[in-house]
Write a protein that holds these residues in place. Sequence first.
Motif, PDB file in Angstrom:
ATOM      1  N   VAL A 124       5.426 -30.997  28.095  1.00 12.18           N
ATOM      2  CA  VAL A 124       4.828 -29.916  28.877  1.00 12.18           C
ATOM      3  C   VAL A 124       5.287 -28.566  28.324  1.00 12.18           C
ATOM      4  CG1 VAL A 124       4.658 -28.821  31.146  1.00 12.18           C
ATOM      5  CG2 VAL A 124       4.734 -31.324  30.966  1.00 12.18           C
ATOM      6  N   LEU A 125       4.308 -27.702  28.048  1.00 10.24           N
ATOM      7  CA  LEU A 125       4.593 -26.301  27.772  1.00 10.24           C
ATOM      8  C   LEU A 125       4.313 -25.561  29.081  1.00 10.24           C
ATOM      9  CD1 LEU A 125       5.296 -23.940  25.940  1.00 10.24           C
ATOM     10  CD2 LEU A 125       2.905 -23.875  25.182  1.00 10.24           C
ATOM     11  N   LEU A 126       5.378 -25.225  29.794  1.00  8.17           N
ATOM     12  CA  LEU A 126       5.252 -24.650  31.126  1.00  8.17           C
ATOM     13  C   LEU A 126       5.201 -23.127  31.022  1.00  8.17           C
ATOM     14  CD1 LEU A 126       5.201 -25.088  34.205  1.00  8.17           C
ATOM     15  CD2 LEU A 126       7.718 -24.936  34.143  1.00  8.17           C
ATOM     16  N   LEU A 127       4.076 -22.572  31.454  1.00  3.63           N
ATOM     17  CA  LEU A 127       3.887 -21.121  31.437  1.00  3.63           C
ATOM     18  C   LEU A 127       3.782 -20.610  32.874  1.00  3.63           C
ATOM     19  CD1 LEU A 127       1.253 -20.808  28.532  1.00  3.63           C
ATOM     20  CD2 LEU A 127       3.763 -20.849  28.388  1.00  3.63           C
ATOM     21  N   ASP A 128       4.728 -21.009  33.713  1.00  9.24           N
ATOM     22  CA  ASP A 128       4.674 -20.603  35.117  1.00  9.24           C
ATOM     23  C   ASP A 128       4.821 -19.094  35.284  1.00  9.24           C
ATOM     24  OD1 ASP A 128       7.308 -20.716  34.258  1.00  9.24           O
ATOM     25  OD2 ASP A 128       8.042 -21.834  36.009  1.00  9.24           O
ATOM     26  N   PHE A 129       5.483 -18.427  34.363  1.00  8.34           N
ATOM     27  CA  PHE A 129       5.634 -16.973  34.426  1.00  8.34           C
ATOM     28  C   PHE A 129       4.301 -16.260  34.185  1.00  8.34           C
ATOM     29  CE2 PHE A 129       5.957 -18.276  30.097  1.00  8.34           C
ATOM     30  CZ  PHE A 129       5.357 -17.272  29.350  1.00  8.34           C
ATOM     31  N   ALA A 130       3.333 -16.962  33.599  1.00 13.74           N
ATOM     32  CA  ALA A 130       2.011 -16.382  33.332  1.00 13.74           C
ATOM     33  C   ALA A 130       0.970 -16.832  34.349  1.00 13.74           C
ATOM     34  CB  ALA A 130       1.554 -16.748  31.917  1.00 13.74           C
ATOM     35  N   ASP A 131       1.374 -17.686  35.287  1.00  9.02           N
ATOM     36  CA  ASP A 131       0.437 -18.144  36.321  1.00  9.02           C
ATOM     37  C   ASP A 131      -0.002 -16.953  37.162  1.00  9.02           C
ATOM     38  OD1 ASP A 131      -1.111 -19.765  37.873  1.00  9.02           O
ATOM     39  OD2 ASP A 131       0.541 -20.887  38.769  1.00  9.02           O
ATOM     40  N   GLU A 132      -1.089 -17.149  37.906  1.00  7.70           N
ATOM     41  CA  GLU A 132      -1.685 -16.052  38.659  1.00  7.70           C
ATOM     42  C   GLU A 132      -1.974 -16.460  40.097  1.00  7.70           C
ATOM     43  OE1 GLU A 132      -4.356 -14.864  34.795  1.00  7.70           O
ATOM     44  OE2 GLU A 132      -4.251 -16.830  35.735  1.00  7.70           O
ATOM     45  N   GLU A 133      -2.010 -15.491  40.980  1.00  6.25           N
ATOM     46  CA  GLU A 133      -2.487 -15.714  42.339  1.00  6.25           C
ATOM     47  C   GLU A 133      -4.010 -15.746  42.371  1.00  6.25           C
ATOM     48  OE1 GLU A 133      -0.853 -13.117  45.319  1.00  6.25           O
ATOM     49  OE2 GLU A 133       0.983 -12.839  44.167  1.00  6.25           O
ATOM     50  N   SER A 134      -4.637 -14.996  41.479  1.00  9.66           N
ATOM     51  CA  SER A 134      -6.089 -14.841  41.502  1.00  9.66           C
ATOM     52  C   SER A 134      -6.807 -16.144  41.195  1.00  9.66           C
ATOM     53  CB  SER A 134      -6.526 -13.788  40.479  1.00  9.66           C
ATOM     54  OG  SER A 134      -5.985 -12.533  40.783  1.00  9.66           O
ATOM     55  N   VAL A 135      -8.000 -16.276  41.751  1.00 12.99           N
ATOM     56  CA  VAL A 135      -8.888 -17.379  41.383  1.00 12.99           C
ATOM     57  C   VAL A 135      -9.329 -17.218  39.936  1.00 12.99           C
ATOM     58  CG1 VAL A 135     -11.150 -18.410  41.827  1.00 12.99           C
ATOM     59  CG2 VAL A 135      -9.675 -17.766  43.748  1.00 12.99           C
ATOM     60  N   VAL A 136      -9.678 -15.997  39.568  1.00 12.81           N
ATOM     61  CA  VAL A 136     -10.174 -15.703  38.224  1.00 12.81           C
ATOM     62  C   VAL A 136      -8.997 -15.587  37.259  1.00 12.81           C
ATOM     63  CG1 VAL A 136     -11.437 -14.039  36.812  1.00 12.81           C
ATOM     64  CG2 VAL A 136     -12.213 -14.534  39.138  1.00 12.81           C
ATOM     65  N   GLN A 137      -8.984 -16.408  36.226  1.00 10.67           N
ATOM     66  CA  GLN A 137      -7.894 -16.405  35.260  1.00 10.67           C
ATOM     67  C   GLN A 137      -7.992 -15.196  34.331  1.00 10.67           C
ATOM     68  OE1 GLN A 137      -6.573 -20.026  33.294  1.00 10.67           O
ATOM     69  NE2 GLN A 137      -8.174 -21.169  34.343  1.00 10.67           N
ATOM     70  N   THR A 138      -6.845 -14.600  34.029  1.00 14.47           N
ATOM     71  CA  THR A 138      -6.803 -13.525  33.040  1.00 14.47           C
ATOM     72  C   THR A 138      -5.614 -13.712  32.091  1.00 14.47           C
ATOM     73  OG1 THR A 138      -5.660 -12.123  34.666  1.00 14.47           O
ATOM     74  CG2 THR A 138      -8.054 -11.856  34.451  1.00 14.47           C
ATOM     75  N   ARG A 139      -4.382 -13.556  32.619  1.00 12.33           N
ATOM     76  CA  ARG A 139      -3.225 -13.545  31.724  1.00 12.33           C
ATOM     77  C   ARG A 139      -2.814 -14.934  31.264  1.00 12.33           C
ATOM     78  NH1 ARG A 139       0.995 -11.473  36.391  1.00 12.33           N
ATOM     79  NH2 ARG A 139       1.522 -13.505  37.284  1.00 12.33           N
ATOM     80  N   PHE A 140      -3.097 -15.987  32.022  1.00 16.26           N
ATOM     81  CA  PHE A 140      -2.707 -17.324  31.588  1.00 16.26           C
ATOM     82  C   PHE A 140      -3.423 -17.719  30.290  1.00 16.26           C
ATOM     83  CE2 PHE A 140      -2.939 -21.998  31.656  1.00 16.26           C
ATOM     84  CZ  PHE A 140      -1.591 -22.307  31.731  1.00 16.26           C
ATOM     85  N   PRO A 141      -4.749 -17.584  30.192  1.00 21.08           N
ATOM     86  CA  PRO A 141      -5.419 -17.959  28.936  1.00 21.08           C
ATOM     87  C   PRO A 141      -5.031 -17.085  27.752  1.00 21.08           C
ATOM     88  CG  PRO A 141      -6.980 -16.960  30.470  1.00 21.08           C
ATOM     89  CD  PRO A 141      -5.736 -17.234  31.243  1.00 21.08           C
ATOM     90  N   THR A 142      -4.846 -15.784  27.978  1.00 18.12           N
ATOM     91  CA  THR A 142      -4.479 -14.944  26.832  1.00 18.12           C
ATOM     92  C   THR A 142      -3.076 -15.277  26.339  1.00 18.12           C
ATOM     93  OG1 THR A 142      -3.647 -13.126  28.247  1.00 18.12           O
ATOM     94  CG2 THR A 142      -5.981 -13.051  27.576  1.00 18.12           C
ATOM     95  N   THR A 143      -2.190 -15.680  27.250  1.00 18.49           N
ATOM     96  CA  THR A 143      -0.831 -16.042  26.845  1.00 18.49           C
ATOM     97  C   THR A 143      -0.837 -17.320  26.013  1.00 18.49           C
ATOM     98  OG1 THR A 143       0.088 -14.970  28.812  1.00 18.49           O
ATOM     99  CG2 THR A 143       1.486 -16.575  27.688  1.00 18.49           C
ATOM    100  N   ILE A 144      -1.693 -18.275  26.363  1.00 16.09           N
ATOM    101  CA  ILE A 144      -1.810 -19.489  25.541  1.00 16.09           C
ATOM    102  C   ILE A 144      -2.214 -19.125  24.121  1.00 16.09           C
ATOM    103  CG2 ILE A 144      -3.124 -21.615  25.165  1.00 16.09           C
ATOM    104  CD1 ILE A 144      -3.421 -21.855  28.194  1.00 16.09           C
TER     105      ILE A 144
END
Length: 293
Positions: A124-144
């Motif tokens: 697992v590559l855990l990116l919990d620091f990049a997770d979001e409250e929003s329904v619409v994803q923004t920072r999680f995909p760009t961080t990947i």
Amino acid sequence: MTTTAREIASQPKIWRCALADHSAQATDLLSLPGSRVLVLGCGTSAFVAESFAVLREAAGLGQTDAAYASEPWPWRDYDAVIVLSRSGTTTEVIAALDALPDGVRTIAVTGVADSPIAQRADDVLLLDFADEESVVQTRFPTTILLLARNAFGEDVGGLPGQAEIALAQPSGIDVSRYTHFVYLGSGWTYGLAQEAALKIREAAQAWAESYPALDYRHGPLAVADDRSLVWIIGPVEASLIRDIEHTGATVITGTQDPLVELALTQQLAVAIAEYRGLNPDTPRHLTRSIVLS
């Protein structure tokens, strides 16, 4: 400021954290030199998977295919399967993992440590620091994609600073002028174009399309007019710009790194939503994760 807008603006900080604390693990889990790799996702994650696959093959690391977890895909004797899921709960991604042949290495990139997808994966590559409250994803995909590009040998250290400056500037786009939004890309940036158009649809309920850049002339150009905004992410031929401008459409050609451009398109989606009297935090008919009964 909406939650979505705050999370878009937070990307430079999140990117710095990713590079400082997660580069080594991301390189180990995402590069896999010489391995045949399949990357799976749904929605935004499917577009990220497409960009990831192009980038990895271009880096000479091995055959890389991308597929929608929600669609049938042919098995090609892959050495590893990488699944992308912010929530770790998407039903189709869980089903895809469960359907894999025994012995295939599985790697999950997710924002939730104890999610069903994380529990099923070998690594697992855990990116919990990049997770979001929003329904619409923004920072999680760009961080990947930032971590993937770093893992594949690109120098991305300057991108957080570039994004910080770019996101702080006014866009200069009068959203009241446009009813039609088109995003074009080529190679790995076609995945970004698809994601940019999805953001307009999700956040602003507006007419948005995406195409491979040079294919835009092969039909879709017919609906462009003076109410169209066409944003080209990545390199572009001058002749294409001329052909689009001939329709009366406004053309934006990116001057930033494509990942920074994607962050700017996210920002535009929020501006369009607000102009239309919509709250991007509560997109119509959507939930944070598709969990089917």
